[in-house]
Scaffold this active site. Structure first.
Site, PDB file in Angstrom:
ATOM      1  N   ARG A 145      45.135  40.877  39.283  1.00 42.10           N
ATOM      2  CA  ARG A 145      43.913  41.354  39.945  1.00 42.10           C
ATOM      3  C   ARG A 145      44.206  42.516  40.890  1.00 42.10           C
ATOM      4  NH1 ARG A 145      39.895  36.717  39.760  1.00 42.10           N
ATOM      5  NH2 ARG A 145      38.559  37.821  41.193  1.00 42.10           N
ATOM      6  N   TYR A 148      42.656  46.155  40.861  1.00 41.28           N
ATOM      7  CA  TYR A 148      41.302  46.264  41.422  1.00 41.28           C
ATOM      8  C   TYR A 148      41.342  46.098  42.948  1.00 41.28           C
ATOM      9  CZ  TYR A 148      36.263  45.250  41.918  1.00 41.28           C
ATOM     10  OH  TYR A 148      34.926  45.264  42.282  1.00 41.28           O
ATOM     11  N   ASP A 149      41.974  44.990  43.396  1.00 35.32           N
ATOM     12  CA  ASP A 149      41.956  44.665  44.835  1.00 35.32           C
ATOM     13  C   ASP A 149      42.641  45.754  45.657  1.00 35.32           C
ATOM     14  OD1 ASP A 149      41.158  42.386  43.533  1.00 35.32           O
ATOM     15  OD2 ASP A 149      42.482  41.015  44.598  1.00 35.32           O
ATOM     16  N   GLU A 150      43.847  46.133  45.219  1.00 36.50           N
ATOM     17  CA  GLU A 150      44.604  47.125  45.997  1.00 36.50           C
ATOM     18  C   GLU A 150      44.008  48.521  45.833  1.00 36.50           C
ATOM     19  OE1 GLU A 150      46.370  46.124  48.245  1.00 36.50           O
ATOM     20  OE2 GLU A 150      47.847  44.631  47.676  1.00 36.50           O
ATOM     21  N   GLY A 151      43.456  48.794  44.654  1.00 34.24           N
ATOM     22  CA  GLY A 151      42.778  50.081  44.454  1.00 34.24           C
ATOM     23  C   GLY A 151      41.619  50.225  45.431  1.00 34.24           C
ATOM     24  N   LYS A 152      40.849  49.149  45.565  1.00 36.53           N
ATOM     25  CA  LYS A 152      39.694  49.174  46.467  1.00 36.53           C
ATOM     26  C   LYS A 152      40.147  49.224  47.927  1.00 36.53           C
ATOM     27  CE  LYS A 152      35.984  48.821  43.770  1.00 36.53           C
ATOM     28  NZ  LYS A 152      34.824  49.716  43.835  1.00 36.53           N
ATOM     29  N   VAL A 190      31.040  35.312  35.639  1.00 39.00           N
ATOM     30  CA  VAL A 190      30.631  33.921  35.478  1.00 39.00           C
ATOM     31  C   VAL A 190      29.136  33.771  35.191  1.00 39.00           C
ATOM     32  CG1 VAL A 190      30.337  33.447  37.968  1.00 39.00           C
ATOM     33  CG2 VAL A 190      31.008  31.616  36.399  1.00 39.00           C
ATOM     34  N   VAL A 191      28.294  34.552  35.856  1.00 36.47           N
ATOM     35  CA  VAL A 191      26.852  34.366  35.664  1.00 36.47           C
ATOM     36  C   VAL A 191      26.456  34.762  34.240  1.00 36.47           C
ATOM     37  CG1 VAL A 191      24.551  35.086  36.416  1.00 36.47           C
ATOM     38  CG2 VAL A 191      26.328  34.642  38.123  1.00 36.47           C
TER      39      VAL A 191
END
Ligand code: NAD
Ligand code: UDP
Length: 317
Positions: A145, A148-152, A190-191
């Site tokens: 992940r 995404y997380d570190e990019g953001k 998930v939704v």
């Protein structure tokens, strides 16, 4: 809270959130330039806007510089679902980081106000609950992940450095799980997964034991929050600001609600929990309430109705 006669750039404008944002900005009387490379977005999301003379669409990848003249920039370009952002993780980091540099460079040149669509993922698997904006997070820098997380996270750093170094007017929104019509059918979130599985009568795939929690915000509420944050007149207020619905549900509760609301015969099946899947997540939105007078108005049950209708229609096509 309306500002007229602005030209607004929305990157990622053909995506789920971006298309709703373009729509709302047009309703408010703005000119909208939508930029997207269609990696996860679709033309059909914005098709209904193309006949509006105030709307313009440009196919462009934000990892390359962009030269346009606008008053405001909403930077949303980035795949958001784990399935999509893990498909090409290097490109995901590039989109967040190079994309932020390019859009900030553009904002600096044309003196535009710029908002970053950041994420609750900057908190990682949080050790404090609910999450407040002053929490620095618990993020694995080398996991699946992380792109995404570190990019953001890096994009947030760039936004604040551009403010400190170049006096840019910036706004950073930390968006928590948002759902609604125009979520991509194949994005694995998930939704959308649960609704499509329920409508098709397929097993509902709950990862882990379904005890992990998420807070689900309906798209209309979220878009209202983004616009309020951008149009907050205090230009020195940059955030970061949590935007999400504080109602918290286990994934099992969500699965049961979707089965009940669709009248489906689908059975719930347990599947392995993905690596680094956060165990709990709920925004503390006191900051948003105080500063932009915002809180979500649509409870999960209400927001699921139009979302289910949307997927029903998509499956019939
Ligand atoms: P989405 O995948 O539907 O939209 C992202 C859009 O960005 C797509 O149209 C895609 O084609 C475009 N894009 C991707 N890479 C690009 C590039 N290099 N150049 C130009 N366009 C590019 O996702 P979404 O749910 O609408 O998310 C929009 C933004 O909000 C993202 O930045 C995401 O990180 C953020 N966000 C969303 C949520 C959520 O629950 N939906 C939660 C937190 C943060
Ligand atoms: N999830 C699940 N079944 C699915 C898809 C997701 O149980 O078919 C779980 C997932 O493991 C996570 C939660 O639902 O705990 C939210 O997942 P999503 O991908 O929507 O968003 P994120 O993990 O980024 O919050």
């Amino acid at each position: 809270m309306q500002m007229k006669d602005k030209t607004v750039l929305v990157t990622g404008g053909a995506g789920f959130l971006g298309s709703h944002l373009c729509e709302r900005l047009l309703e408010q009387g703005h000119d909208v330039l939508c930029v997207d490379n269609y990696f996860t977005g679709q033309k059909r999301n914005i098709m209904h806007l193309l006949s509006n003379p105030r709307f313009e669409m440009l196919r462009h990848d934000v990892t390359f510089p962009l030269y346009v003249e606008v008053d405001e920039i909403f930077n949303l370009a980035c795949p958001a679902s784990p399935v999509h952002y893990q498909f090409d993780p290097v490109q995901t980091t590039k989109t967040s980081v190079h994309g932020a540099i390019n859009m900030l460079g553009l904002a600096k040149r044309i003196k535009a106000k710029i908002l970053q669509a950041s994420t609750s993922e900057v908190y990682g698997d949080p050790e404090i609950h609910p999450q407040t904006e002053d929490y620095w997070g618990n993020v694995n820098p080398i996991g699946p992940r992380s792109c995404y997380d570190e990019g953001k996270r890096c994009a947030e750093t760039l936004f604040f450095d551009y403010r400190r170094q170049h006096d840019l007017v910036i706004k950073v929104a930390r968006i928590f799980n948002t759902y609604g019509p125009r979520m991509a059918m194949d994005d694995g979130r998930v939704v959308s997964n649960f609704i499509i599985q329920a409508l098709k009568g397929e097993p509902i795939t709950v990862y882990g034991k379904g005890e992990q929690t998420r807070s689900f915000c309906y798209v209309d509420d979220l878009v209202e929050g983004l616009i309020r944050l951008m149009h907050n007149t205090e230009d020195d207020f940059s955030g970061p600001m949590n935007l999400g619905n504080p109602g918290e549900f286990t994934i099992m509760e969500l699965a049961e609600t979707v089965v009940e609301m669709t009248g489906s015969k689908s059975k719930i099946e347990l599947r392995p929990l993905p690596t680094d899947d956060p165990m709990q997540r709920r925004p503390d939105i006191s900051h948003a309430k105080r500063t932009i007078d915002w809180e979500p108005a649509v409870p999960l049950h209400e927001g699921l109705k139009p979302t289910i209708e949307y997927f029903k229609k998509m499956l019939e096509e």
